[in-house]
Design a protein around this motif. Sequence first.
Motif, PDB file in Angstrom:
ATOM      1  N   ILE A 184       0.798  -1.232   0.000  1.00  0.00           N
ATOM      2  CA  ILE A 184       0.000   0.000   0.000  1.00  0.00           C
ATOM      3  C   ILE A 184       0.830   1.281   0.000  1.00  0.00           C
ATOM      4  O   ILE A 184       0.359   2.329  -0.426  1.00  0.00           O
ATOM      5  CB  ILE A 184      -0.957   0.031   1.211  1.00  0.00           C
ATOM      6  CG1 ILE A 184      -0.168   0.089   2.538  1.00  0.00           C
ATOM      7  CG2 ILE A 184      -1.907  -1.155   1.187  1.00  0.00           C
ATOM      8  CD1 ILE A 184      -1.004   0.420   3.748  1.00  0.00           C
TER       9      ILE A 184
ATOM     10  N   THR B  92       1.330   3.544  -3.226  1.00  0.00           N
ATOM     11  CA  THR B  92       0.087   4.234  -3.579  1.00  0.00           C
ATOM     12  C   THR B  92      -0.149   5.421  -2.667  1.00  0.00           C
ATOM     13  O   THR B  92      -0.566   6.503  -3.117  1.00  0.00           O
ATOM     14  CB  THR B  92      -1.107   3.257  -3.500  1.00  0.00           C
ATOM     15  OG1 THR B  92      -0.867   2.154  -4.378  1.00  0.00           O
ATOM     16  CG2 THR B  92      -2.402   3.943  -3.899  1.00  0.00           C
TER      17      THR B  92
ATOM     18  N   TYR C 207      -9.729   4.106  -3.355  1.00  0.00           N
ATOM     19  CA  TYR C 207      -9.971   3.173  -4.461  1.00  0.00           C
ATOM     20  C   TYR C 207      -8.657   2.610  -4.988  1.00  0.00           C
ATOM     21  O   TYR C 207      -8.548   1.401  -5.265  1.00  0.00           O
ATOM     22  CB  TYR C 207     -10.728   3.884  -5.587  1.00  0.00           C
ATOM     23  CG  TYR C 207     -11.032   2.985  -6.775  1.00  0.00           C
ATOM     24  CD1 TYR C 207     -12.104   2.092  -6.735  1.00  0.00           C
ATOM     25  CD2 TYR C 207     -10.233   3.012  -7.907  1.00  0.00           C
ATOM     26  CE1 TYR C 207     -12.377   1.260  -7.811  1.00  0.00           C
ATOM     27  CE2 TYR C 207     -10.506   2.181  -9.000  1.00  0.00           C
ATOM     28  CZ  TYR C 207     -11.573   1.312  -8.937  1.00  0.00           C
ATOM     29  OH  TYR C 207     -11.835   0.485 -10.005  1.00  0.00           O
TER      30      TYR C 207
ATOM     31  N   ILE D  78      -5.857   2.198  -3.363  1.00  0.00           N
ATOM     32  CA  ILE D  78      -5.333   1.242  -2.379  1.00  0.00           C
ATOM     33  C   ILE D  78      -6.061  -0.096  -2.521  1.00  0.00           C
ATOM     34  O   ILE D  78      -5.443  -1.161  -2.493  1.00  0.00           O
ATOM     35  CB  ILE D  78      -5.473   1.795  -0.950  1.00  0.00           C
ATOM     36  CG1 ILE D  78      -4.509   2.969  -0.746  1.00  0.00           C
ATOM     37  CG2 ILE D  78      -5.192   0.701   0.088  1.00  0.00           C
ATOM     38  CD1 ILE D  78      -4.687   3.684   0.585  1.00  0.00           C
ATOM     39  N   SER D  79      -7.381  -0.029  -2.674  1.00  0.00           N
ATOM     40  CA  SER D  79      -8.161  -1.254  -2.869  1.00  0.00           C
ATOM     41  C   SER D  79      -7.668  -2.020  -4.086  1.00  0.00           C
ATOM     42  O   SER D  79      -7.495  -3.244  -4.050  1.00  0.00           O
ATOM     43  CB  SER D  79      -9.648  -0.922  -3.037  1.00  0.00           C
ATOM     44  OG  SER D  79     -10.220  -0.521  -1.809  1.00  0.00           O
TER      45      SER D  79
ATOM     46  N   SER E 209      -4.705  -1.886  -5.497  1.00  0.00           N
ATOM     47  CA  SER E 209      -3.353  -2.424  -5.295  1.00  0.00           C
ATOM     48  C   SER E 209      -3.405  -3.728  -4.516  1.00  0.00           C
ATOM     49  O   SER E 209      -2.672  -4.674  -4.825  1.00  0.00           O
ATOM     50  CB  SER E 209      -2.469  -1.393  -4.579  1.00  0.00           C
ATOM     51  OG  SER E 209      -2.901  -1.163  -3.257  1.00  0.00           O
ATOM     52  N   LEU E 210      -4.293  -3.817  -3.534  1.00  0.00           N
ATOM     53  CA  LEU E 210      -4.431  -5.043  -2.744  1.00  0.00           C
ATOM     54  C   LEU E 210      -5.070  -6.160  -3.565  1.00  0.00           C
ATOM     55  O   LEU E 210      -4.619  -7.317  -3.532  1.00  0.00           O
ATOM     56  CB  LEU E 210      -5.264  -4.768  -1.490  1.00  0.00           C
ATOM     57  CG  LEU E 210      -4.585  -3.922  -0.413  1.00  0.00           C
ATOM     58  CD1 LEU E 210      -5.607  -3.446   0.622  1.00  0.00           C
ATOM     59  CD2 LEU E 210      -3.475  -4.718   0.279  1.00  0.00           C
ATOM     60  N   MET E 211      -6.116  -5.826  -4.324  1.00  0.00           N
ATOM     61  CA  MET E 211      -6.809  -6.851  -5.110  1.00  0.00           C
ATOM     62  C   MET E 211      -5.909  -7.406  -6.215  1.00  0.00           C
ATOM     63  O   MET E 211      -5.837  -8.617  -6.433  1.00  0.00           O
ATOM     64  CB  MET E 211      -8.094  -6.263  -5.701  1.00  0.00           C
ATOM     65  CG  MET E 211      -9.132  -5.907  -4.654  1.00  0.00           C
ATOM     66  SD  MET E 211     -10.582  -5.044  -5.319  1.00  0.00           S
ATOM     67  CE  MET E 211     -11.552  -6.426  -5.909  1.00  0.00           C
TER      68      MET E 211
ATOM     69  N   SER F 202     -15.373  -2.037  -3.395  1.00  0.00           N
ATOM     70  CA  SER F 202     -14.593  -1.525  -4.521  1.00  0.00           C
ATOM     71  C   SER F 202     -14.775  -2.472  -5.704  1.00  0.00           C
ATOM     72  O   SER F 202     -14.535  -3.677  -5.571  1.00  0.00           O
ATOM     73  CB  SER F 202     -13.103  -1.450  -4.157  1.00  0.00           C
ATOM     74  OG  SER F 202     -12.861  -0.412  -3.236  1.00  0.00           O
TER      75      SER F 202
ATOM     76  N   SER G 148      -3.596   0.199 -10.918  1.00  0.00           N
ATOM     77  CA  SER G 148      -2.602   0.060  -9.863  1.00  0.00           C
ATOM     78  C   SER G 148      -1.219   0.165 -10.480  1.00  0.00           C
ATOM     79  O   SER G 148      -1.044  -0.007 -11.686  1.00  0.00           O
ATOM     80  CB  SER G 148      -2.766  -1.286  -9.144  1.00  0.00           C
ATOM     81  OG  SER G 148      -1.842  -1.390  -8.070  1.00  0.00           O
TER      82      SER G 148
ATOM     83  N   GLY H 171      -8.784  -5.804  -0.179  1.00  0.00           N
ATOM     84  CA  GLY H 171      -8.994  -4.762  -1.177  1.00  0.00           C
ATOM     85  C   GLY H 171     -10.438  -4.542  -1.548  1.00  0.00           C
ATOM     86  O   GLY H 171     -10.793  -3.499  -2.105  1.00  0.00           O
TER      87      GLY H 171
ATOM     88  N   GLY I  30      -8.918   1.280   2.709  1.00  0.00           N
ATOM     89  CA  GLY I  30      -8.105   2.295   2.059  1.00  0.00           C
ATOM     90  C   GLY I  30      -8.345   3.679   2.639  1.00  0.00           C
ATOM     91  O   GLY I  30      -7.417   4.480   2.755  1.00  0.00           O
TER      92      GLY I  30
END
Length: 464
Positions: free
Chosen positions: A38, A41, A56, A58-59, A61-63, A237, A310, A345, A351
């Motif tokens: 994270i 970002t 959004y 951050i979400s 990047s995790l997903m 998200s 991302s 995410g 996020g």
Amino acid sequence: MSDHQPNDLLYSLDARPGVLESSFAAIQHVLASFVGIITPTLIVGGVLGLGEHIPYLISMSLMVSGVATIIQARRPFGIGAGMICVQGTSFAFLSSVLAAGFIAKGKGGGPEEILALIFGVCFLGAFVEIFLSQFLHKLKSVITPLVTGIVITIIGISLIKVGMTDLAGGFKAPDFGSPANLALGGLVLVSIIALNRSSNSWIRLSSIVLGLAIGFVVAAFMGKISFTNLASLPAFSIPVPFKYGFSFDWTAFAPIALIYLITAIESTGDITANCIVSRQPIKGDSYISRVKGGVLADGLNSMLAALFNSMPNTTFSQNNGVIQLTGVASRYIGFYIGAMLFLLGLFPVIGGILQNIPKPVLGGATLVMFGTVAAAGVKILATEALDRRKMLIMAVSFGMGLGVIMVPNLLAEMPKLVQSIFGSAITTGGLAAIILSLVLPEGKVAEEGEPEENLNMTTDSATS
């Protein structure tokens, strides 16, 4: 490597641990990688003023990291290393992504135009790594520990300025360098150091997460945190391909394309280290196939990251330490890690909360993280027998790479494309290391009558 090590894994690469054991191991990997995923970002969003878009991003990047980690572990169609290669947002692209953002901003673009350019050049740049992945075995003269060590060291050193700026309060902060900011950042830094020296492996593994949590709580008591933005966030998200559009600029693309080359080299080293801790061969056809598949997945995952808003992904080296610590090398753990990251995410409120981490708190943590990157590069260089040729390559690469960031106006009179490519410490230093490694002949730098072996400066401790 000691004789007993090949048998000291609790679960080998193709073993299938139970749900409880797999979940426990996966949580440790998530803790080790979460902040790294994270943080780029958060930095890009803060510096470029992306505001409401940060939760959004951050979400996403995790997903994306979750899906990419599953691809590496599953290895569909030969894409992936077939190991626990946790994928996360790459720090190496940070300065070039910021430069691309400022190019869009300089043309009068708002957040959407900035993100359209960033993701556009990152998407097309991924083809560089995808192409190189198929020729890695023929690039031995370029993919060397010397070049890799130089580049990783420069990446870490060049990013330290970002961490220190955040520790002082952030770019253009009205209270920049205030005693309160320095004390808060210093508290996080000291906390991470103390926690990392704990005898408890869980605490050591979670030292950065816990350090951030301590700083977050203290910052809340100082009145530096507000959650007013959370109410306006959606419940979930939803990934939308190129949500912000797609644009391109050659001056933004060139340095990012070069860093994809550097990332291919770095990922090769990380996958090799993973092979060692997972007790897999580091020679022969199976090894070459694994590395080529892993770097190919790196490139495709970075393309997937840009498609779904991302920054480029890379293989996280810190997770090799988790494998060594836990003795769990089963690639099936990668499925659990990926699922956990994807679920994290899915909820933008996470996020939103992370967006509220005060800059000094984030700076205290990133200072350690970026310093660790530089130290990893030094560790690689320490394994080399540093003869006069290698010392010359290091000297020129560090001098040119770090020189351009110490004298930012050096290229002010040059064309924009030249400024964009050679204004980055990573691209300038990396290119210098690659070119010099190719053009300087080995074994011909000793003075007449002076044996080459007398020029070696390796110590026994360098390989420990």
